[in-house]
Write a protein that holds these residues in place. Structure first.
Motif, PDB file in Angstrom:
ATOM      1  N   ASP A 265       0.827  -1.216   0.000  1.00  0.00           N
ATOM      2  CA  ASP A 265       0.000   0.000   0.000  1.00  0.00           C
ATOM      3  C   ASP A 265       0.856   1.259   0.000  1.00  0.00           C
ATOM      4  O   ASP A 265       0.467   2.280  -0.577  1.00  0.00           O
ATOM      5  CB  ASP A 265      -0.933  -0.006   1.209  1.00  0.00           C
ATOM      6  N   ASN A 266       2.013   1.217   0.622  1.00  0.00           N
ATOM      7  CA  ASN A 266       2.879   2.389   0.649  1.00  0.00           C
ATOM      8  C   ASN A 266       3.526   2.653  -0.698  1.00  0.00           C
ATOM      9  O   ASN A 266       3.771   3.802  -1.056  1.00  0.00           O
ATOM     10  CB  ASN A 266       3.952   2.236   1.731  1.00  0.00           C
ATOM     11  N   VAL A 267       3.784   1.597  -1.451  1.00  0.00           N
ATOM     12  CA  VAL A 267       4.361   1.792  -2.784  1.00  0.00           C
ATOM     13  C   VAL A 267       3.309   2.326  -3.750  1.00  0.00           C
ATOM     14  O   VAL A 267       3.555   3.273  -4.503  1.00  0.00           O
ATOM     15  CB  VAL A 267       4.973   0.473  -3.312  1.00  0.00           C
ATOM     16  N   ARG A 268       2.108   1.751  -3.710  1.00  0.00           N
ATOM     17  CA  ARG A 268       1.072   2.183  -4.656  1.00  0.00           C
ATOM     18  C   ARG A 268       0.184   3.278  -4.073  1.00  0.00           C
ATOM     19  O   ARG A 268      -0.800   3.691  -4.721  1.00  0.00           O
ATOM     20  CB  ARG A 268       0.222   0.998  -5.091  1.00  0.00           C
ATOM     21  N   LEU A 269       0.498   3.737  -2.851  1.00  0.00           N
ATOM     22  CA  LEU A 269      -0.254   4.810  -2.183  1.00  0.00           C
ATOM     23  C   LEU A 269      -1.749   4.504  -2.143  1.00  0.00           C
ATOM     24  O   LEU A 269      -2.584   5.365  -2.452  1.00  0.00           O
ATOM     25  CB  LEU A 269       0.014   6.158  -2.861  1.00  0.00           C
ATOM     26  N   PHE A 270      -2.069   3.250  -1.806  1.00  0.00           N
ATOM     27  CA  PHE A 270      -3.434   2.791  -1.544  1.00  0.00           C
ATOM     28  C   PHE A 270      -4.331   2.800  -2.793  1.00  0.00           C
ATOM     29  O   PHE A 270      -5.546   2.720  -2.669  1.00  0.00           O
ATOM     30  CB  PHE A 270      -4.081   3.622  -0.423  1.00  0.00           C
ATOM     31  N   ARG A 271      -3.747   2.900  -3.956  1.00  0.00           N
ATOM     32  CA  ARG A 271      -4.539   2.839  -5.194  1.00  0.00           C
ATOM     33  C   ARG A 271      -4.773   1.381  -5.579  1.00  0.00           C
ATOM     34  O   ARG A 271      -3.835   0.645  -5.893  1.00  0.00           O
ATOM     35  CB  ARG A 271      -3.843   3.594  -6.329  1.00  0.00           C
TER      36      ARG A 271
END
Length: 590
Positions: free
Chosen positions: A427-433
């Motif tokens: 989630d931190n890499v894709r910023l929850f997208r």
């Protein structure tokens, strides 16, 4: 607040209807007893069966009151909580759209208070104050109607007290509002202090400042405690004043009504109903006056939230007709600064007629001492702030004519302290997208060499990290931020002191990641360590908001100017650091 209430107008009408039925059932009970006393018990008429039916009817009124009170409370809670949930969402969305200059002026603690505590006070307005206005206001009105119906003279005595209540409320109003404002402002300061200290706890412990910060916290806490005591004293004095008025009125009604019964001017059942109604008469008045305190506090919260809503972003999109349609896939990444003028404060400029041209795909290093304007330059390109004069262009398009969501997809930023959220690595890499798949995240992490580090974690890519990525080293957090860049594919990449706090081994990992992600992108690197930008296509040397030198690393050294001084100073610092590390290692071996 009315605009937030409009979608729930049908629910509010149902609440009014339920309230009317519940109150009517409640107020008919004393009238029913009055009929039983005057028309049957005193006259000794009516059968036992009649009394049983009256008792059943009385019980039925109690059941109706219970049912519609239950419905009224549930409907009101649903409407009130829905309104406040929407308000809280809109407030957070509005804050997230405000410019960076707003966050320079407002503390995080006060904003947390607005979003949490102030909206909670508004929730109390809908669930307590509004309920009181509807229920107690309607109760008061119906009691007056019933009292005047029973006896005009006694009812008139009761009405005399209303102007006295109005005068007392008016006298208290300003003082109570000031009291609530003081309490809320001191709470905001306390929360701000707590948030600031929790964020900087490592610094506090490193410098042994625990006692000093506890002392300061005690001062803020004491100040808020005193404001709370003042608020409580005001509330108690205000409420007890009305309670005394109610008791005085009850005594007068018992005296006047009792004399009227002795003189056969009214029936005993009427006096009984009056005594019951006068008790109920002051009950809604007491409730309304108690809610007046909540209303004052709510008013303060509404004003504070309104101040936030009235704050407009200093950086806004141009008119829709002026906005340019940008195809992100076709963006080359050429950046130009034309005659830039900018300063954070009026009358004090950091840049005056700054010109800079960066070719698409070029890697540019930016160096200079603190205050030279390096980070300000980057802030302007990200459009955190708008220039006072001149223009910044990407591919010959003024960035003020590019929609901000598009601009922030074109320009990617990696900061010195990458911010990680509470959540998993994925989630931190894709910023929850959710539209970005797990496989894409893993591929991006492998691309920047973050995969070996992640695979060593307990739950690998599902490892949940705490706020700001505590538990990961600075280099590991930086690698995750590089993986984000690979995921979101910006055309222009900015690194703001991204390797300043890294050891030499971790710096090499980040350098390798930088080489990978900068391929085919325009890259701007603000560097404290000159080794980071030695291989840049061009290096800009800034001083006091001006570019005083530029060229490749070798060209700048050949000039024997300011860059050469920075380079020799950096080499000396690195030598001292390495020597200290070797001595520490030798001491450990001994």
């Amino acid at each position: 607040m009315l605009s937030y209430s409009k979608p729930h107008k049908l629910t509010l009408l149902l609440i009014v209807g339920c309230t009317f039925l519940a109150i009517s059932a409640d107020l008919l009970q004393p009238y029913l007893i009055k009929i039983i006393i005057d028309d049957h018990l005193v006259k000794q008429s009516g059968s036992f069966v009649f009394l049983v039916w009256m008792a059943v009817f009385y019980l039925g009124l109690s059941a109706v009151n219970f049912l519609f009170t239950y419905l009224q409370n549930n409907l009101l809670q649903y409407a009130g909580q829905s309104i406040v949930a929407r308000l809280r969402k809109d407030l957070f969305a509005h804050i997230s759209r405000l410019s960076m200059s707003f966050f320079d002026r407002f503390s995080i603690g006060s904003l947390v208070t607005h979003v949490s505590s102030d909206t909670e006070m508004i929730s109390q307005f809908f669930t307590q104050v509004l309920l009181s206005l509807i229920r107690d206001g309607m109760t008061l009105l119906l009691i007056l109607v019933l009292m005047f119906h029973l006896d005009i003279k006694l009812a008139s005595y009761c009405v005399i007290i209303l102007p006295i209540i109005a005068v007392i409320a008016a006298l208290f109003r300003t003082y109570l509002k000031q009291t609530y404002q003081l309490s809320r402002s001191r709470l905001s300061r306390l929360i701000g202090f707590i948030a600031e200290n929790l964020s900087g706890m490592s610094l506090i412990q490193a410098f042994h400042q625990e006692k000093e910060q506890i002392k300061r916290f005690s001062e803020f806490n004491e100040s808020y405690w005193q404001a709370n005591l003042r608020e409580i004293r005001s509330n108690v004095f205000f409420n007890r004043t009305f309670e005394i008025l109610g008791n005085i009125s009850l005594v007068l009604i018992v005296w006047l009504g009792g004399m009227a019964v002795f003189n056969n001017e009214i029936e005993f059942g009427i006096l009984y109903a009056f005594i019951t109604y006068i008790r109920q008469f002051f009950q809604p008045i007491n409730q309304i006056t108690m809610q007046w305190n909540t209303f004052q506090s709510t008013t303060v919260s509404m004003e504070r939230i309104e101040t936030i809503f009235q704050t407009k972003p200093e950086v806004e999109n141009a008119a829709v007709s002026a906005l340019k349609e940008i195809d992100i896939d076709k963006v080359q990444g050429k950046v130009e600064f034309h005659e830039i003028e900018f300063g954070y404060e009026t009358g004090s400029n950091i840049f005056t007629q700054l010109n800079l041209h960066i070719q698409a795909g070029e890697m540019v290093g930016i160096v200079g001492t603190t205050g030279a304007g390096k980070s300000t330059l980057i802030g302007l390109l990200n459009r955190f702030y708008d220039v006072k004069a001149g223009a910044i262009e990407i591919d010959n398009t003024d960035i003020r004519l590019i929609p901000q969501p598009i601009l922030h997809r074109i320009v990617g930023l990696i900061q010195q302290e990458p911010f990680l959220y509470s959540g998993s690595i994925v989630d931190n890499v894709r910023l929850f997208r959710e539209d970005i798949t797990r496989e894409q995240v893993i591929e991006a992490c492998k691309f920047v060499s973050a995969d070996p580090m992640i695979m060593r974690l307990a739950n690998q890519y599902d490892t949940v990290i705490s706020e700001r990525g505590n538990g990961l080293s600075a280099g590991e957090r930086q690698l995750i931020s590089f993986a984000r860049i690979v995921i979101f594919q910006p055309k222009i990449l900015i690194l703001d002191e991204a390797t300043a706090n890294l050891d030499s081994h971790t710096e090499q990992l980040v350098q390798n990641a930088l080489q990978a992600v900068s391929e085919g992108r325009t890259t701007l690197i603000i560097a404290h360590r000159l080794s980071t930008i030695k291989h840049a296509d061009r290096i800009l040397v800034m001083q006091h908001g001006e570019i005083i030198e530029q060229g490749t690393h070798d060209q700048l050294l050949a000039l024997k100017g300011y860059y050469e001084q920075l380079f020799h100073h950096a080499r000396h610092s690195a030598f001292v650091e390495n020597d200290a590390m070797q001595q520490t290692g030798a001491s450990s071996l001994k």
